[in-house]
Write an enzyme that holds these catalytic residues in place. Structure first.
Site, PDB file in Angstrom:
ATOM      1  N   HIS A 190       0.844  -1.204   0.000  1.00  0.00           N
ATOM      2  CA  HIS A 190       0.000   0.000   0.000  1.00  0.00           C
ATOM      3  C   HIS A 190       0.879   1.254   0.000  1.00  0.00           C
ATOM      4  O   HIS A 190       0.847   2.058   0.945  1.00  0.00           O
ATOM      5  CB  HIS A 190      -0.921  -0.027   1.232  1.00  0.00           C
ATOM      6  CG  HIS A 190      -2.337   0.313   0.929  1.00  0.00           C
ATOM      7  ND1 HIS A 190      -3.136  -0.483   0.146  1.00  0.00           N
ATOM      8  CD2 HIS A 190      -3.109   1.383   1.293  1.00  0.00           C
ATOM      9  CE1 HIS A 190      -4.339   0.057   0.052  1.00  0.00           C
ATOM     10  NE2 HIS A 190      -4.345   1.191   0.731  1.00  0.00           N
ATOM     11  N   TYR A 235     -12.356 -10.955  -5.729  1.00  0.00           N
ATOM     12  CA  TYR A 235     -11.055 -10.276  -5.842  1.00  0.00           C
ATOM     13  C   TYR A 235     -10.560  -9.859  -4.466  1.00  0.00           C
ATOM     14  O   TYR A 235      -9.435 -10.179  -4.052  1.00  0.00           O
ATOM     15  CB  TYR A 235     -11.234  -9.081  -6.768  1.00  0.00           C
ATOM     16  CG  TYR A 235     -10.081  -8.106  -6.872  1.00  0.00           C
ATOM     17  CD1 TYR A 235      -8.764  -8.522  -7.041  1.00  0.00           C
ATOM     18  CD2 TYR A 235     -10.337  -6.728  -6.858  1.00  0.00           C
ATOM     19  CE1 TYR A 235      -7.728  -7.604  -7.172  1.00  0.00           C
ATOM     20  CE2 TYR A 235      -9.307  -5.803  -6.991  1.00  0.00           C
ATOM     21  CZ  TYR A 235      -8.003  -6.243  -7.149  1.00  0.00           C
ATOM     22  OH  TYR A 235      -6.996  -5.325  -7.285  1.00  0.00           O
ATOM     23  N   TYR A 236     -11.417  -9.166  -3.737  1.00  0.00           N
ATOM     24  CA  TYR A 236     -11.009  -8.712  -2.409  1.00  0.00           C
ATOM     25  C   TYR A 236     -10.792  -9.881  -1.454  1.00  0.00           C
ATOM     26  O   TYR A 236      -9.851  -9.877  -0.650  1.00  0.00           O
ATOM     27  CB  TYR A 236     -12.051  -7.749  -1.839  1.00  0.00           C
ATOM     28  CG  TYR A 236     -12.009  -6.370  -2.451  1.00  0.00           C
ATOM     29  CD1 TYR A 236     -10.806  -5.729  -2.680  1.00  0.00           C
ATOM     30  CD2 TYR A 236     -13.172  -5.699  -2.805  1.00  0.00           C
ATOM     31  CE1 TYR A 236     -10.755  -4.458  -3.234  1.00  0.00           C
ATOM     32  CE2 TYR A 236     -13.147  -4.426  -3.347  1.00  0.00           C
ATOM     33  CZ  TYR A 236     -11.934  -3.811  -3.567  1.00  0.00           C
ATOM     34  OH  TYR A 236     -11.883  -2.554  -4.118  1.00  0.00           O
TER      35      TYR A 236
END
Length: 387
Positions: A190, A235-236
């Site tokens: 991130h 996806y998550y």
């Protein structure tokens, strides 16, 4: 390099291995079909818009693909975006353009990643970043995730390690796992305060180009965003499963990624069959255009001739547009003014059909939807006008 960048052990009989081999079989079939490169290039331009809308949609943007196709040409001509949501999509398109104009053999670098971020968040409010093009200098959390990204103190070092991994030369059968792991690790780090999801998908697209998907004209449309948009929740969930960096979680994520990419490649290989493209996609889209009242029957017939020829002069359209040359020129001029025909680079008297712009592009999208080619995340989109 830490063990988080080692490929996990995989059972040779697993679905992951089967999908990886199927991808290599499909990749070997790219470039050998009958669809002209020019038509593939037009479809690629259309898919670029679709992928940009999907990437923004994953982050909550509700602009429809139909509205994007209608509005993007105005932005491209220099007009400001009419909304923050539209600008988010045009920024992602600009990121794809930036990647497409970069030599795929060049290493992926900090400079490239930060430039992708700057492009992606440029001028945005809701989805912007106060420090565009800069790694974060603060601690962050991820909404809905139990994962806590590394401290900002370690971001540059973490990204250096990731880029070392991303730039490895991998054997062909490991390249999809390579891209899948790099995508997850990017999101895990991130590196930015905002825009990480959009940049991670652009980063993974750049990796696929490095791994050979830029070598066949018209097939830059191989873009992992379609995989993620087909199952946003999956996806998550798959990303979350890999956050503990365990081999089991990493394999589960890789399987999600590779399975989706194989499905997307199957559809792209089908696009090599020009008879299929014309009979199942473009001709029905032109018929939809005519039914909507946006083109006459004669114009529809002329467009079908033009697509089959690739590039035409006015005389080539005489079977569909009989009459005097001046009458034919009036019809052609009208089609150009409406953005259905465009001038070819050969000169002002050469024309080709624009599949990637409204209004025809919107009907191509409707036909792709009818064929089951659109990811589920776009299923609720509706055009502003009749389709």
């Amino acid at each position: 390099m830490s063990n988080r960048y080692e490929l996990p052990p995989v059972d040779f009989g697993s679905d992951l291995v089967r999908y990886a081999f199927e991808i290599e079989r499909l990749r070997g079939n790219l470039g050998g079909g009958t669809t002209p490169a020019r038509t593939l290039t037009e479809l690629h331009a259309l898919f670029r818009v679709v992928m940009s809308v999907i990437s923004a949609r994953i982050e909550g943007n509700r602009t429809t693909v139909y509205d994007a196709l209608a509005d993007i040409p105005a932005v491209a001509s220099g007009r400001p975006a009419t909304s923050d949501s539209l600008r988010e999509i045009t920024n992602i398109l600009a990121g794809i353009d930036f990647i497409d104009t970069t030599d795929p053999a060049r290493p992926l670098t900090h400079v490239l990643i930060r430039e992708l971020h700057r492009i992606t968040v440029d001028g945005l409010h809701r989805e912007g970043d106060r420090t565009p093009g800069e790694y974060r200098a603060n601690e962050v959390s991820i909404n809905g995730s139990a994962h806590t990204p590394p401290s900002h103190v370690y971001v540059h070092a973490e990204m250096s390690e990731l880029l070392d991994f991303a730039n490895r030369d991998m054997p062909t059968h490991e390249q999809m796992l390579h891209a899948a792991i790099a995508h997850h690790r990017f999101v895990w780090i991130h590196p930015f305060t905002n825009g990480n999801g959009r940049v991670s998908r652009l980063f993974t697209y750049a990796m696929l180009r490095r791994n050979g998907f830029d070598s066949v004209p018209g097939y830059r449309a191989v873009n992992p965003t379609a995989v993620f948009g087909n199952d946003r929740d999956g996806y998550y969930a798959a990303l979350e499963a890999a956050d503990d960096l365990s081999p089991t979680g990493t394999v589960a994520w890789c399987e999600f990624f590779v399975r989706g990419l194989r499905h997307d490649l199957e559809r792209l290989v089908q696009m090599q069959d020009f008879a299929f493209v014309m009979d199942e996609l473009i001709d029905p889209a032109i018929d939809r255009l005519t039914t909507s009242g946006a083109a006459t029957a004669a114009e529809s017939a002329a467009l079908k001739i033009a697509v089959r020829h690739g590039v035409v002069k006015a005389g080539d359209l005489e079977p569909a547009l009989p009459g005097s040359p001046s009458q034919r020129s009036v019809t052609i001029r009208s089609l150009v003014e409406r953005g259905i025909l465009v001038h070819d680079e050969r000169g002002p008297r050469f024309y080709r059909v624009s599949l990637a712009r409204a209004p025809l592009g919107q009907f191509v999208i409707r036909q792709l939807d009818a064929l089951g080619y659109l990811p589920r995340i776009l299923k609720d989109d509706e055009p502003s006008g009749p389709a």
